[in-house]
Enzyme design. Structure first.
Site, PDB file in Angstrom:
ATOM      1  N   SER A   1       0.821  -1.218   0.000  1.00 57.65           N
ATOM      2  CA  SER A   1       0.000   0.000   0.000  1.00 57.65           C
ATOM      3  C   SER A   1       0.853   1.264   0.000  1.00 57.65           C
ATOM      4  O   SER A   1       0.336   2.340  -0.261  1.00 57.65           O
ATOM      5  CB  SER A   1      -0.966   0.002   1.181  1.00 57.65           C
ATOM      6  OG  SER A   1      -0.375  -0.480   2.327  1.00 57.65           O
TER       7      SER A   1
ATOM      8  N   GLU B   1      -6.949  -1.442  -6.940  1.00 54.79           N
ATOM      9  CA  GLU B   1      -6.127  -0.573  -7.778  1.00 54.79           C
ATOM     10  C   GLU B   1      -5.140  -1.471  -8.516  1.00 54.79           C
ATOM     11  O   GLU B   1      -4.337  -2.168  -7.887  1.00 54.79           O
ATOM     12  CB  GLU B   1      -5.374   0.450  -6.921  1.00 54.79           C
ATOM     13  CG  GLU B   1      -6.314   1.493  -6.330  1.00 54.79           C
ATOM     14  CD  GLU B   1      -5.601   2.490  -5.414  1.00 54.79           C
ATOM     15  OE1 GLU B   1      -6.062   3.640  -5.343  1.00 54.79           O
ATOM     16  OE2 GLU B   1      -4.593   2.120  -4.769  1.00 54.79           O
TER      17      GLU B   1
HETATM   18  P1  NAI Z   1      -0.791  -8.513   8.498  1.00 51.03           P
HETATM   19  O1  NAI Z   1       0.091  -7.993   9.548  1.00 51.03           O
HETATM   20  O2  NAI Z   1      -2.188  -8.871   8.824  1.00 51.03           O
HETATM   21  O3  NAI Z   1      -0.102  -9.807   7.816  1.00 51.03           O
HETATM   22  C1  NAI Z   1       1.246  -9.794   7.457  1.00 51.03           C
HETATM   23  C2  NAI Z   1       1.671 -11.177   6.980  1.00 51.03           C
HETATM   24  O4  NAI Z   1       3.080 -11.114   6.705  1.00 51.03           O
HETATM   25  C3  NAI Z   1       1.481 -12.274   8.017  1.00 51.03           C
HETATM   26  O5  NAI Z   1       1.068 -13.434   7.338  1.00 51.03           O
HETATM   27  C4  NAI Z   1       2.879 -12.479   8.590  1.00 51.03           C
HETATM   28  O6  NAI Z   1       3.075 -13.801   9.031  1.00 51.03           O
HETATM   29  C5  NAI Z   1       3.717 -12.197   7.348  1.00 51.03           C
HETATM   30  N1  NAI Z   1       5.077 -11.799   7.670  1.00 51.03           N
HETATM   31  C6  NAI Z   1       5.485 -10.966   8.667  1.00 51.03           C
HETATM   32  N2  NAI Z   1       6.828 -10.858   8.648  1.00 51.03           N
HETATM   33  C7  NAI Z   1       7.255 -11.623   7.600  1.00 51.03           C
HETATM   34  C8  NAI Z   1       8.525 -11.952   7.090  1.00 51.03           C
HETATM   35  N3  NAI Z   1       9.636 -11.443   7.619  1.00 51.03           N
HETATM   36  N4  NAI Z   1       8.582 -12.782   6.014  1.00 51.03           N
HETATM   37  C9  NAI Z   1       7.465 -13.299   5.459  1.00 51.03           C
HETATM   38  N5  NAI Z   1       6.230 -13.026   5.921  1.00 51.03           N
HETATM   39  C10 NAI Z   1       6.141 -12.213   6.974  1.00 51.03           C
HETATM   40  O7  NAI Z   1      -0.723  -7.440   7.319  1.00 51.03           O
HETATM   41  P2  NAI Z   1      -1.803  -7.098   6.208  1.00 51.03           P
HETATM   42  O8  NAI Z   1      -2.670  -6.011   6.701  1.00 51.03           O
HETATM   43  O9  NAI Z   1      -2.405  -8.356   5.703  1.00 51.03           O
HETATM   44  O10 NAI Z   1      -0.878  -6.441   5.074  1.00 51.03           O
HETATM   45  C11 NAI Z   1      -0.185  -7.216   4.133  1.00 51.03           C
HETATM   46  C12 NAI Z   1       0.178  -6.327   2.960  1.00 51.03           C
HETATM   47  O11 NAI Z   1      -1.009  -5.765   2.410  1.00 51.03           O
HETATM   48  C13 NAI Z   1       1.081  -5.144   3.313  1.00 51.03           C
HETATM   49  O12 NAI Z   1       1.937  -4.901   2.223  1.00 51.03           O
HETATM   50  C14 NAI Z   1       0.095  -3.985   3.468  1.00 51.03           C
HETATM   51  O13 NAI Z   1       0.674  -2.733   3.212  1.00 51.03           O
HETATM   52  C15 NAI Z   1      -0.908  -4.335   2.376  1.00 51.03           C
HETATM   53  N6  NAI Z   1      -2.236  -3.781   2.548  1.00 51.03           N
HETATM   54  C16 NAI Z   1      -2.818  -3.720   3.789  1.00 51.03           C
HETATM   55  C17 NAI Z   1      -4.091  -3.160   3.919  1.00 51.03           C
HETATM   56  C18 NAI Z   1      -4.739  -3.070   5.271  1.00 51.03           C
HETATM   57  O14 NAI Z   1      -5.701  -2.295   5.423  1.00 51.03           O
HETATM   58  N7  NAI Z   1      -4.305  -3.836   6.254  1.00 51.03           N
HETATM   59  C19 NAI Z   1      -4.831  -2.645   2.752  1.00 51.03           C
HETATM   60  C20 NAI Z   1      -4.150  -2.835   1.507  1.00 51.03           C
HETATM   61  C21 NAI Z   1      -2.891  -3.354   1.417  1.00 51.03           C
END
Ligand code: NAI
Length: 302
Positions: free
Chosen positions: A131, A164
Site C-alpha cells: 500500500s 487498484e
Molecule cells: P498482516 O500484519 O495482517 O499480515 C502480514 C503477513 O506477513 C502475516 O502473514 C505475517 O506472518 C507475514 N510476515 C510478517 N513478517 C514476515 C517476514 N519477515 N517474512 C514473510 N512473511 C512475513 O498485514 P496485512 O494487513 O495483511 O498487510 C499485508 C500487505 O497488504 C502489506 O503490504 C500492506 O501494506 C498491504 N495492505 C494492507 C491493507 C490493510 O488495510 N491492512 C490494505 C491494503 C494493502
C-alpha cells in the site's frame, strides 16, 4: 484480448494476515484454485479457520433460507484451497499468478520476489499488494519486470469492491489485461493506475488526513467539529479522525514517515507531531481502545 496462455486459474498467495486471507477467500469463492503460503503450520491452520468463518458469513448472505446450501457453498470453496509453509513445497509449474501480501517491509518483499523468481515458470505473473511502496522499488532487482504488477486490494477484502491495478513501467499489456480480467472474475472493480506513491486512493487520502491533523495543531478547528463537518458537508461516512483511528495511527505514521523520507521537499507528506505523540504513547486508535477518540460504551474525545 487476453492471450489464453495468461488466463489465471491457479494462484499462490504469500501471507496469512488480514489481506492474504481476505484475497484467498474471494478467490476460492470465485472458483480459483489457491495455495496460501504461511510461515508456520499454526498460521496456516488459523488462516483456514479465518477463511472458513468468512465463507460462512458470505454463504449466509447469499443463501439465507438454506443451511444445507450454505454448507455446500463453504465446502465447495474450501475444496479450492491448499496451504504450504515453504515456497519450495508449492507446485509452481502450474501457477499462473503469485500475489504477495506479507509485512510492509521493503527488504523482506524484495527478498521474497527474488526467491519467487527462482521457482516460478516463465508465464507466471507476480503481483504485490503493497500500500505504500512503489513497484519499481520492490522489483528493481527482478529480471522479469514485464510479468510484475501491483494488485492493491482494500480491507476488508470480501466487502470492499475496489482493486487498484498498478502498472509498472515495464508491465506488459498481456499481463495487465489478464490481471484486469482476474479482478473482475473476483467480483471486484479494478481501476487503472500508474506506479506513483499511494496510487490513487492513498495519494488523495493521506494528505487529506494529514491536513485535518494540522488544522487541529494550528487551532483552526476541533476534532469533533472537523469530523462532523466532513460527514455532513461532503457525505463522507467517517470524519478524518474516526478514519485515522480505524486505519491505526502506527500504520499511518509508517506510511507518512516513508514518504517524507523519500520526498523531503514535499509539504504534503510532512509528518505531524500530534500523531507522533499519540503513537509514542501507544494510543494507536480503535485497536488499542484510544487514539484521537476513546473507545468505550460512550466514546469521548481523547
Ligand atoms: P498482516 O500484519 O495482517 O499480515 C502480514 C503477513 O506477513 C502475516 O502473514 C505475517 O506472518 C507475514 N510476515 C510478517 N513478517 C514476515 C517476514 N519477515 N517474512 C514473510 N512473511 C512475513 O498485514 P496485512 O494487513 O495483511 O498487510 C499485508 C500487505 O497488504 C502489506 O503490504 C500492506 O501494506 C498491504 N495492505 C494492507 C491493507 C490493510 O488495510 N491492512 C490494505 C491494503 C494493502
Amino acid at each position: 484480448m487476453v492471450n489464453e496462455s495468461l488466463k489465471i486459474q491457479n494462484v499462490v498467495i504469500v501471507g496469512t494476515g488480514l489481506m492474504g486471507s481476505g484475497i484467498a477467500q474471494v478467490a476460492i469463492e470465485s472458483g480459483v484454485n489457491v495455495t496460501v503460503v504461511g510461515r508456520t503450520q499454526e498460521k496456516c491452520v488459523a488462516t483456514k479457520t479465518k477463511i472458513s468463518t468468512g465463507l460462512a458469513r458470505s454463504a449466509k448472505k447469499k443463501f439465507a433460507d438454506s443451511a444445507e446450501t450454505q454448507s455446500q457453498y463453504v465446502e465447495a470453496a474450501l475444496s479450492n484451497l491448499e496451504f504450504a509453509t515453504e515456497l519450495t513445497d508449492v507446485n509452481f509449474s502450474e501457477s499462473d499468478l503469485v500475489i504477495e501480501a506479507i509485512v510492509e517491509n521493503l527488504k523482506v518483499k524484495q527478498k521474497l520476489f527474488s526467491d519467487i523468481e527462482q521457482v516460478v515458470s516463465e508465464k507466471c505473473i507476480f503481483a504485490t499488494n503493497t500500500s505504500s511502496f512503489q513497484l519499481k522499488d520492490i522489483s528493481s532487482k527482478l529480471d522479469r519486470q514485464d510479468n510484475f504488477a501491483g494488485l492493491h486490494f482494500f480491507n476488508p477484502v470480501p466487502s470492499m469492491k475496489l482493486v487498484e491495478l498498478v502498472r509498472g513501467d515495464e508491465t506488459s499489456d498481456e499481463v495487465y489485461n489478464a490481471l484486469f480480467s482476474f479482478c473482475q472474475r473476483l467480483g471486484k472493480t479494478p481501476v487503472r493506475c500508474k506506479d506513483t506513491p499511494g496510487f490513487i486512493v492513498n495519494r488523495l487520502l493521506i494528505p487529506y488526513l494529514l491536513d485535518a491533523m494540522k488544522m487541529v495543531e494550528r487551532g483552526d478547528a476541533e476534532i469533533s467539529d472537523i469530523d462532523t463537518a466532513t460527514k455532513l458537508g461532503t457525505g463522507y461516512p467517517m470524519g478524518p479522525f474516526e478514519l485515522l483511528d480505524y486505519i491505526g495511527l502506527d500504520t499511518m505514521k509508517f506510511i507518512v514517515d516513508g514518504w517524507h523520507q523519500r520526498y523531503p521537499e514535499d509539504d504534503k507528506f510532512a509528518p505531524c507531531a500530534m500523531m507522533d505523540r499519540l503513537v509514542s504513547e501507544g494510543k494507536l486508535g480503535k485497536k488499542t481502545g484510544e487514539g484521537f477518540l476513546k473507545y468505550n460504551s460512550d466514546p469521548k474525545r481523547a
